[in-house]
Design an enzyme around this catalytic site. Structure first.
Site, PDB file in Angstrom:
ATOM      1  N   ARG A  57     -81.776 -69.327  65.965  1.00  0.00           N
ATOM      2  CA  ARG A  57     -81.814 -68.964  64.557  1.00  0.00           C
ATOM      3  C   ARG A  57     -80.408 -68.551  64.118  1.00  0.00           C
ATOM      4  O   ARG A  57     -79.735 -67.770  64.809  1.00  0.00           O
ATOM      5  CB  ARG A  57     -82.798 -67.809  64.313  1.00  0.00           C
ATOM      6  N   HIS A  92     -78.989 -78.825  62.746  1.00  0.00           N
ATOM      7  CA  HIS A  92     -80.358 -78.369  63.024  1.00  0.00           C
ATOM      8  C   HIS A  92     -81.197 -79.492  63.637  1.00  0.00           C
ATOM      9  O   HIS A  92     -82.289 -79.821  63.159  1.00  0.00           O
ATOM     10  CB  HIS A  92     -81.027 -77.846  61.750  1.00  0.00           C
TER      11      HIS A  92
END
Length: 317
Positions: free
Chosen positions: A232, A280
């Site tokens: 994250r 990502h």
């Protein structure tokens, strides 16, 4: 209640963007059929008729109060930080854990750990020919620390241990993983990071883990360490990492997740010579494998069995 040839039909709302629906509709219908479930799957159902919600944060659904008979909200992604604090959500919440997502993360982490361990960037980025043999240490001589020993972290730690790396791991509570030195608690975090040469971040994002990687924790690493973050973005205090990169205390950072996504074009990470940005892509939820998990949880819910991968609201994951 609607029926299918006399059998009660379970109403399942797919709350996600159109592009996600197009990718998941067929795999979900196949998975439901394989489980013998009679399901009315749709993107638009009267809230009071919905039995289960398949949820993605980008769906725009924020108020769960109208779903008075919903038995569970089944999160399509592994991370639940955007929904777990929603005060209107009173139904059980599950997160996504599936073999495709886990395998993808193991491949990403293993690949980049080996890249940094072997010093591949030194040769790939050289501008002029140079015969300068650099023999890397053996994996057993390289301390790798995994922050986060959930399903993804444990799988990555095991894979790296099997390659011979000296692997340590940290979680809120120490865990038992063969071949991995496990630490827990605040003191354990210091021990896990002290002298680490490669650090992989796979923690959930909570109030306790926000900016866990800052100037204090980065200072614990071995000089010239590498940081890999496929977990994250807000786990890292960006300014602290940039300062450590500029001094060389951190030799390189491979970052897949960021506090703001897409990463703004003017962000310093893009131009920094010691940063690798990936968009990502470390591990995605795969429609086929995740559909099987969703179908199994609905089967369990209808059979009165415990749901898989329930989120602990107090812990935040």
């Amino acid at each position: 209640m609607s029926t299918d040839h006399g059998r009660p039909m379970t109403n399942v709302l797919f709350a996600a963007p159109v592009s996600v629906w197009e990718a998941y509709e067929a795999p979900l219908r196949d998975a439901f059929a394989q489980k013998g479930l009679s399901v009315n799957l749709a993107t638009d159902l009267p809230p009071e008729m919905v039995d289960y919600i398949i949820y993605a944060p980008q769906s725009g659904l924020r108020d769960f109060r109208p779903f008075t008979r919903a038995k569970a909200v089944l999160n399509l992604w592994a991370g639940v930080e955007t929904i777990v604090g929603n005060e209107t959500l009173t139904q059980p919440l599950t997160r996504m854990v599936d073999e495709g997502l886990t395998q993808g993360m193991v491949e990403y982490v293993t690949g980049h750990v080996l890249r940094h361990h072997l010093g591949m960037d030194i040769d790939l980025l050289r501008d002029t020919p140079s015969w300068e043999p650099r023999v890397p240490p053996l994996a057993s001589e390289r301390k790798v620390t995994i922050l986060g020993l959930g399903i993804l972290g444990a799988a990555c730690a095991t894979a790296l241990s099997n390659l011979g790396f000296a692997v340590s791991g940290w979680a809120r509570r120490a865990k038992s993983i063969e071949g991995v030195q496990s630490y827990g608690g605040e003191a354990g975090l210091v021990d896990a990071l002290h002298g680490a040469e490669i650090v992989v971040l796979l923690l959930p994002l909570t109030d306790d883990t926000h900016h866990l990687v800052d100037s204090r924790t980065l200072a614990l690493l071995a000089p010239g360490a590498f940081v890999i973050n496929p977990g994250r973005g807000p786990l890292i205090d960006d300014q602290s990492l940039l300062e450590a990169l500029d001094t060389g205390h951190v030799a390189h950072a491979t970052l897949d997740v960021f506090a703001t996504e897409p990463l703004p074009a003017d962000h310093p990470y893009w131009a920094h010579p010691r940063v690798t940005v990936t968009p990502h892509i470390a591990s995605h939820t795969r429609p086929k494998t995740s559909a099987n998990v969703i179908a199994e949880n609905i089967r369990r819910g209808e059979a009165g069995e415990p749901l898989l991968h329930l989120v602990d609201r107090g812990a935040g994951y």
